[in-house]
Design an enzyme around this catalytic site. Structure first.
Site, short mmCIF file in Angstrom:
data_model
loop_
_atom_site.label_atom_id
_atom_site.label_comp_id
_atom_site.label_asym_id
_atom_site.label_seq_id
_atom_site.Cartn_x
_atom_site.Cartn_y
_atom_site.Cartn_z
N HIS A 19 9.71 4.61 -2.33
CA HIS A 19 10.32 5.50 -3.34
C HIS A 19 11.69 4.95 -3.76
O HIS A 19 12.04 4.95 -4.94
CB HIS A 19 10.52 6.91 -2.77
CG HIS A 19 9.25 7.67 -2.49
ND1 HIS A 19 9.02 8.29 -1.30
CD2 HIS A 19 8.16 7.91 -3.26
CE1 HIS A 19 7.83 8.90 -1.34
NE2 HIS A 19 7.29 8.66 -2.51
N LYS A 43 -0.42 21.17 -1.44
CA LYS A 43 -0.34 20.41 -0.19
C LYS A 43 0.57 21.18 0.79
O LYS A 43 1.49 21.85 0.34
CB LYS A 43 0.35 19.06 -0.42
CG LYS A 43 -0.37 18.13 -1.34
CD LYS A 43 0.47 16.87 -1.52
CE LYS A 43 -0.15 15.93 -2.52
NZ LYS A 43 0.70 14.78 -2.80
P1 ADP Z 1 3.04 12.92 -5.33
O1 ADP Z 1 2.50 13.85 -4.28
O2 ADP Z 1 3.49 13.60 -6.56
O3 ADP Z 1 2.18 11.74 -5.63
P2 ADP Z 1 4.76 11.22 -3.74
O4 ADP Z 1 6.02 11.66 -3.10
O5 ADP Z 1 3.64 10.81 -2.84
O6 ADP Z 1 4.38 12.41 -4.70
O7 ADP Z 1 5.05 10.03 -4.75
C1 ADP Z 1 5.91 10.16 -5.83
C2 ADP Z 1 5.75 8.96 -6.75
O8 ADP Z 1 6.17 7.78 -6.06
C3 ADP Z 1 4.32 8.69 -7.20
O9 ADP Z 1 4.36 8.16 -8.51
C4 ADP Z 1 3.84 7.64 -6.24
O10 ADP Z 1 2.82 6.82 -6.81
C5 ADP Z 1 5.12 6.85 -6.03
N1 ADP Z 1 5.14 6.15 -4.75
C6 ADP Z 1 4.85 6.62 -3.53
N2 ADP Z 1 5.00 5.66 -2.58
C7 ADP Z 1 5.37 4.54 -3.25
C8 ADP Z 1 5.64 3.19 -2.86
N3 ADP Z 1 5.53 2.78 -1.61
N4 ADP Z 1 5.99 2.32 -3.83
C9 ADP Z 1 6.06 2.74 -5.12
N5 ADP Z 1 5.81 3.97 -5.55
C10 ADP Z 1 5.47 4.86 -4.64
#
Ligand code: ADP
Length: 166
Positions: A19, A43
């Site tokens: 992130h 979730k």
């Molecule tokens: P959501 O439940 O809305 O998907 P997340 O917190 O899992 O929320 O992810 C938020 C955003 O960050 C999404 O667009 C996801 O694809 C992206 N994301 C999650 N992990 C990574 C990573 N390791 N590298 C790049 N982007 C990521």
């Protein structure tokens, strides 16, 4: 000229180095980037919204143009309220694509003036997900390479609280 504000929404349960990689990349596109923690999810998160916001605040301390907030409304309404015009999302692997594509299309139907932009993660974070990090940490594994020391500490604490609660 008006400031270009981007909104980076997600669950962030918890925030990972993946992130943070997207946040750093996003700063090349926006004057201000708002990390928006979704609280109205189906979730069941490990960390409550306040904890997720706290961990993000700690992780973004070094970035003056990044803010963190939570939201419980429709994303598009929140983006409009922030006077932003762009949603930022990260892409890791092909399997992210279908869900992200559908969400971008739905959001475009809801408001055609708001664009979604996707940024590719750094290769070494392509396999990093909050879900796997939680699973590893809850089994006592080492997650220091994937999260900040503060998040690592909180995961360890959760793990011992959950074990204690059994
Ligand atoms: P959501 O439940 O809305 O998907 P997340 O917190 O899992 O929320 O992810 C938020 C955003 O960050 C999404 O667009 C996801 O694809 C992206 N994301 C999650 N992990 C990574 C990573 N390791 N590298 C790049 N982007 C990521």
């Amino acid at each position: 000229m008006a400031e270009h504000i981007g909104v980076y929404p997600g669950t962030f349960d918890p925030i990972t180095r993946g992130h943070l990689d997207i946040i750093e990349r996003g700063l090349k596109l926006f004057d201000i980037l708002i990390v928006a923690v979704a609280s109205n999810l189906s979730k069941t998160p490990l960390f409550d919204v306040a904890e997720r916001v706290e961990m993000i605040s700690e992780a973004i301390k070094g970035y003056p143009n990044v803010r963190v907030e939570s939201f419980d409304s429709l994303l598009i309404d929140y983006v409009r309220q922030k006077k932003a015009a762009t949603v930022l999302r990260g892409l890791r692997v092909i399997s992210d694509f279908e869900y992200e594509f559908q969400m971008a299309l739905i959001n475009r139907k809801l408001d055609p003036d708001i664009e979604t932009v996707f940024m590719m993660t750094a290769e070494n974070y392509a396999s990093v997900s909050s879900r796997f990090i939680k699973e590893i940490a809850m089994l006592g594994g080492e997650v220091g390479a994937f999260v900040t020391p503060e998040v690592e500490k909180r995961l360890r604490l959760k793990n011992s609280l959950m074990k204690g609660g059994r």
